[in-house]
Write an enzyme that holds these catalytic residues in place. Structure first.
Site, PDB file in Angstrom:
ATOM      1  CD  GLU A   1      -5.360  -5.368 -18.004  1.00 28.36           C
ATOM      2  OE1 GLU A   1      -6.173  -4.435 -17.810  1.00 28.36           O
ATOM      3  OE2 GLU A   1      -5.322  -6.017 -19.063  1.00 28.36           O
TER       4      GLU A   1
ATOM      5  CE  LYS B   1       7.167 -16.301  -0.661  1.00 25.12           C
ATOM      6  NZ  LYS B   1       7.113 -15.213   0.327  1.00 25.12           N
TER       7      LYS B   1
ATOM      8  CE  LYS C   1       9.297  -3.178   4.385  1.00 28.85           C
ATOM      9  NZ  LYS C   1       8.271  -3.859   3.645  1.00 28.85           N
TER      10      LYS C   1
ATOM     11  NE  ARG D   1       5.563  -1.583  -0.225  1.00 28.30           N
ATOM     12  CZ  ARG D   1       6.865  -1.776  -0.345  1.00 28.30           C
ATOM     13  NH1 ARG D   1       7.668  -0.791  -0.576  1.00 28.30           N
ATOM     14  NH2 ARG D   1       7.384  -2.982  -0.228  1.00 28.30           N
TER      15      ARG D   1
ATOM     16  CD  GLU E   1       9.919  -6.950  -3.392  1.00 24.78           C
ATOM     17  OE1 GLU E   1      10.374  -8.007  -2.965  1.00 24.78           O
ATOM     18  OE2 GLU E   1       8.938  -6.360  -2.904  1.00 24.78           O
TER      19      GLU E   1
END
Length: 166
Positions: free
Chosen positions: A55, A129, A62, A60, A156
């Protein structure tokens, strides 16, 4: 042919440049190269299957503050060596799909690409989690082709559904 070297070796080769800026430059370059691979994959899937499971894609880098916070939180030194070794998400990409099945399909397509190493996988979809967080994380190493070197850098990759993204 450009020689493969670590980020640390590349920094040492260019001592006239700020080491932190060099690390960030290499990771920004890794983001550009990984984004390009994802865009090509996305276009190929649209072309071959007339179906597009991706989609949208967000990238980004960090922030320096976030890098320092992560190093402190995990008990590491605030230096370039620890930053390179222990901060695996300096460069991050999030791919959003519509359905769970597409996440695994896209992850498999990426994992099978040449010249890309899957360092680790964390499947928080199969094993959410305790907080309920669900996402599929891949830590990748991509060779960054520079003028005088090829420098592997970690990226990542998080793949999730649109519902998970909210």
């Amino acid at each position: 042919m450009a020689k493969e070297m670590s980020i640390q070796e590349y920094i040492e080769r260019h001592p006239e440049k700020d080491a932190f800026a060099t690390v960030m430059f290499v990771h920004q370059s890794a983001l550009i190269q990984m984004s390009s691979r994802i865009e090509v994959l996305n276009n190929e899937l649209s072309h071959i299957y007339t179906y597009n499971p991706i989609e949208y894609v967000k990238t980004r880098l960090k922030t320096p503050e976030s890098i320092m916070k992560k190093l402190r939180k995990n008990g590491h030194n605030l230096n370039i060596e620890d930053m390179i070794e222990y901060v695996n998400d300096i460069a991050g990409i999030r791919i959003t799909c519509s359905f769970f099945s597409e996440i695994y399909f896209v992850a498999d397509m990426i994992a099978r690409q040449d010249n890309l190493e899957v360092i680790s996988i964390k499947d928080y979809i199969s094993n959410p989690k305790k907080s309920g967080y669900m996402s599929y994380h891949m830590l990748l190493s991509i060779p960054v082709a520079l003028a005088d070197a090829v420098v592997p850098a970690k990226v990542e990759l998080q793949i999730r559904t649109m519902a998970m993204d909210f």
